[in-house]
Design a protein around this motif. Structure first.
Motif, PDB file in Angstrom:
ATOM      1  N   GLY A 275       4.930  -0.071  -6.948  1.00  0.00           N
ATOM      2  CA  GLY A 275       3.743   0.630  -6.462  1.00  0.00           C
ATOM      3  C   GLY A 275       2.825  -0.217  -5.622  1.00  0.00           C
ATOM      4  O   GLY A 275       1.730   0.243  -5.271  1.00  0.00           O
ATOM      5  N   VAL A 276       3.227  -1.444  -5.277  1.00  0.00           N
ATOM      6  CA  VAL A 276       2.353  -2.287  -4.455  1.00  0.00           C
ATOM      7  C   VAL A 276       2.369  -1.820  -3.008  1.00  0.00           C
ATOM      8  O   VAL A 276       3.222  -1.032  -2.597  1.00  0.00           O
ATOM      9  CB  VAL A 276       2.777  -3.774  -4.548  1.00  0.00           C
ATOM     10  N   GLU A 277       1.443  -2.332  -2.205  1.00  0.00           N
ATOM     11  CA  GLU A 277       1.323  -1.879  -0.821  1.00  0.00           C
ATOM     12  C   GLU A 277       2.427  -2.422   0.075  1.00  0.00           C
ATOM     13  O   GLU A 277       2.806  -1.775   1.050  1.00  0.00           O
ATOM     14  CB  GLU A 277      -0.052  -2.282  -0.265  1.00  0.00           C
ATOM     15  N   ASP A 278       2.927  -3.614  -0.220  1.00  0.00           N
ATOM     16  CA  ASP A 278       3.976  -4.223   0.597  1.00  0.00           C
ATOM     17  C   ASP A 278       5.265  -3.396   0.491  1.00  0.00           C
ATOM     18  O   ASP A 278       5.901  -3.318  -0.565  1.00  0.00           O
ATOM     19  CB  ASP A 278       4.228  -5.658   0.106  1.00  0.00           C
ATOM     20  N   LYS A 279       5.667  -2.784   1.601  1.00  0.00           N
ATOM     21  CA  LYS A 279       6.825  -1.884   1.589  1.00  0.00           C
ATOM     22  C   LYS A 279       8.114  -2.616   1.263  1.00  0.00           C
ATOM     23  O   LYS A 279       8.992  -2.064   0.590  1.00  0.00           O
ATOM     24  CB  LYS A 279       6.956  -1.179   2.943  1.00  0.00           C
TER      25      LYS A 279
ATOM     26  N   LEU B  84      -2.342   3.387 -14.904  1.00  0.00           N
ATOM     27  CA  LEU B  84      -2.182   3.280 -13.446  1.00  0.00           C
ATOM     28  C   LEU B  84      -1.230   4.372 -12.955  1.00  0.00           C
ATOM     29  O   LEU B  84      -0.100   4.491 -13.434  1.00  0.00           O
ATOM     30  CB  LEU B  84      -1.623   1.911 -13.066  1.00  0.00           C
ATOM     31  N   ALA B  85      -1.695   5.147 -11.987  1.00  0.00           N
ATOM     32  CA  ALA B  85      -0.871   6.230 -11.451  1.00  0.00           C
ATOM     33  C   ALA B  85       0.416   5.695 -10.844  1.00  0.00           C
ATOM     34  O   ALA B  85       1.478   6.331 -10.948  1.00  0.00           O
ATOM     35  CB  ALA B  85      -1.659   7.018 -10.402  1.00  0.00           C
TER      36      ALA B  85
ATOM     37  N   SER C  71       0.948  12.673  -6.106  1.00  0.00           N
ATOM     38  CA  SER C  71       2.252  12.050  -5.845  1.00  0.00           C
ATOM     39  C   SER C  71       3.049  11.903  -7.134  1.00  0.00           C
ATOM     40  O   SER C  71       4.272  12.100  -7.151  1.00  0.00           O
ATOM     41  CB  SER C  71       2.060  10.680  -5.188  1.00  0.00           C
ATOM     42  N   THR C  72       2.361  11.571  -8.216  1.00  0.00           N
ATOM     43  CA  THR C  72       3.030  11.471  -9.512  1.00  0.00           C
ATOM     44  C   THR C  72       3.576  12.826  -9.941  1.00  0.00           C
ATOM     45  O   THR C  72       4.677  12.916 -10.500  1.00  0.00           O
ATOM     46  CB  THR C  72       2.049  10.939 -10.583  1.00  0.00           C
TER      47      THR C  72
END
Length: 606
Positions: free
Chosen positions: A118-122, A159-160, A202-203
């Motif tokens: 779920g981190v921002e780094d793709k 955390l979603a 999204s979940t």
């Protein structure tokens, strides 16, 4: 051991493989000293771009021969946050060769991978997803319990992103794992249904997809066994959504300095507003409905109705036909009344939600409901009557239905068990489709029903009075005056049943068509009838008159609050019932006065 460290990281695979076998021999003689001196060197080499690949392969060689001893030293090092792309890659690669020893380290590996998904780094996201998938697929039967525990824990995280990652991995695991997972499916189905009301959209979408995959892994014949579980989960999810609504309203109330907000209205679960919303769960209920024993069919029908209630009208549209067909077929078979009642209840809900999508089934549904009006069980008759009333709103030709009900009433009204159901159905039809009834048929309704308002049976009188009140909305002025004159005459009848029928009908008119009653030339006479009824020796007349006067005063004040002082006479009349011998009449009178005071506070000072 320096030469060994070099060999295990050597560029040639053959050398590393031989070094791995040598490590096994070394471990037998040196024990933990071999691990303490060699594994840290390899882990350090993982951080060097030039040696990371060979170091990783070296670790894999060691794991292949001494998994249990080495894993506790490797995984804690690799899962330190924030996870690097290489560490994630290493976790996945090592998991492939870890074997059964991996089971005991899932509590260390999975939380880190779920977080990294779920981190921002793709790039990190993608690698974490691939590593988590690898971990899920290499788990053996003994490891399933550990994996499931971690996924359930993640699905309930605050955390979603972790809830979302856990939901995805649940779906992936059930779709691609070769293990027998039917025993684990119930817990996952329940968890995912509850996530369909998650606050993160999204979940919700990921949970819905995972739910499809989990249910898709279950053999068709096992689906009905999940009906109770699904009903309970849908109920929990609905309560959760209702709780979110109350929380929002509470916040708004604080912001608006105590301003009141209505929490009513239908509750729909976000996951059942998605396209193809019912696709995962529908097979469970339809399988139970069409192939189960009687009690299971009843539970399936009830559960289907509950599911429809929390589904949006738009999402329901594509499922109206596949739901309605089986319901009609099953209700036509010889099943106990409980099954029929459950199906009628669900069909009634479906009519309210499905709307015009049900038009192809109108003839079948109407025939089914009319047939059920003659069922031997009162619950079935009543449910069919309500459903028929709601169905009439979808029909373009109501006259034939009303005429058929009136004809049936002539035959059955002496047999109260059936006449009551017919009256209820007629009331529903006129309530939902009264505008579509032609004047000749409306006159026929008036002609038959006016004779029933002084029927000996209380329920028949109440139903007839209610129907006349509904019909009055569509009467011509002279027709209404004729009815009011009839009621005025009946109010002085020596028969208390006739007097009661008169006041019941007046009360119904004041509920459904008060403005026409107030402007009628018969209005003074009607007021006189109600005042006399307040003094009647029979409690039902006093109570009904009080209700009628309450409806009248509320209508007048709501229509013109500025003229409230002009209604003192009626308010005083209502106040007089506060001295009635019946506590019920007193209580109802007080309720009417409180309603008046709430709408127009200064009236209470008169």
């Amino acid at each position: 051991m320096i030469n060994f460290d070099v060999n295990i990281c050597y560029s040639m695979p053959e050398v590393r493989e031989s070094a791995g076998l040598a490590f096994s021999t070394l471990y037998k003689s040196a024990g933990m000293q071999a691990i303490d001196e060699i594994v840290p060197t390899l882990l350090h080499a993982l951080e060097d771009d030039e040696t990371s690949d060979t170091a990783l392969d070296g670790l894999k060689q060691i794991l292949s021969v001494r998994t249990t001893a080495v894993l506790p030293h490797i995984f804690p090092k690799l899962v330190r946050l924030p996870l690097s792309a290489f560490n994630i890659h290493a976790l996945g690669a090592l998991a492939e060769v870890a074997g059964p020893g991996l089971n005991f380290h899932l509590g260390t590996i999975l939380p880190a991978l779920l977080y990294a998904m779920g981190v921002e780094d793709k790039d990190v996201q993608t690698l974490a997803k691939e590593a988590a998938e690898t971990v899920a697929l290499v788990i053996d039967e003994e490891g399933v319990e550990y994996l499931i525990a971690e996924l359930l824990k993640g699905a309930g995280d605050t955390l979603a992103s972790i809830r979302r990652s856990s939901s995805y991995l649940i779906g992936f695991f059930f779709k691609y794992s070769k293990l027998y997972m039917v025993d684990e499916a119930p817990n996952m189905i329940s968890t995912l249904i509850i996530l369909l009301s998650d606050s993160d959209s999204s979940t919700v979408e990921v949970a819905w997809e995972a739910l499809s995959r989990v249910i898709g892994s279950v053999p068709k014949e096992a689906l009905p066994s999940y009906i109770k579980l699904v009903r309970d989960a849908v109920s929990t999810s609905r309560d959760k959504e209702q709780g979110k609504r109350r929380l929002v309203i509470t916040i708004l109330q604080c912001r608006q300095l105590g301003m009141h907000y209505d929490t009513g209205g239908p509750v729909v679960i976000p996951g059942f507003c998605l396209p193809k919303a019912l696709q995962p769960l529908l097979p469970i209920f339809l399988q139970g409905l069409t192939s189960g024993f009687a009690e299971l069919r009843e539970q399936a029908a009830l559960g289907l109705g509950e599911l429809i209630e929390v589904t949006s009208e738009k999402a329901l549209k594509d499922f109206v036909i596949p739901i309605t067909g089986p319901l009609i077929r099953i209700i036509g078979d010889r099943f106990p009344w409980q099954v029929k009642s459950a199906i009628l209840s669900t069909l009634s809900i479906l009519i309210g939600k499905g709307g015009m999508s049900l038009r192809p089934f109108l003839p079948q549904l109407q025939t089914t409901f009319i047939k059920c009006l003659q069922d031997s069980t009162r619950t079935v008759r009543t449910s069919a009557a309500f459903a028929l009333g709601k169905l009439s709103a979808l029909s373009t030709r109501v006259d034939p239905l009303v005429s058929d009900l009136l004809s049936s009433l002539q035959v059955w009204h002496q047999m109260l068990v059936f006449g009551e159901a017919i009256l209820t159905a007629l009331k529903g039809v006129l309530k939902h489709a009264g505008k579509s009834v032609s004047d000749p048929v409306r006159v026929r309704v008036f002609s038959q029903l006016k004779d029933l308002i002084h029927h000996d049976d209380d329920q028949v009188r109440i139903s007839a009075a209610s129907i006349l009140g509904i019909t009055s909305q569509y009467m011509e002025e002279h027709q209404l005056d004729d009815l009011l004159e009839l009621l005025s005459n009946l109010a002085s009848s020596p028969s208390w049943v006739s007097r009661h029928g008169s006041v019941l009908t007046i009360s119904s008119l004041l509920r459904h068509n008060p403005s026409s009653v107030v402007t009628s030339q018969m209005f003074p006479s009607i007021i006189h009838c109600l005042k006399d009824a307040l003094k009647d020796e029979k409690f039902p007349l006093r109570e009904t008159s009080r209700k009628a006067l309450g409806r009248l005063i509320l209508h007048q004040i709501q229509s013109d609050p500025s003229e409230a002082t002009a209604y003192v006479d009626i308010i005083s009349t209502i106040m007089s019932v506060l001295h009635d011998d019946s506590s019920e009449v007193r209580r109802r009178g007080l309720s009417a006065l409180k309603a008046v005071a709430k709408i127009c506070p200064h009236v209470s000072l008169l």
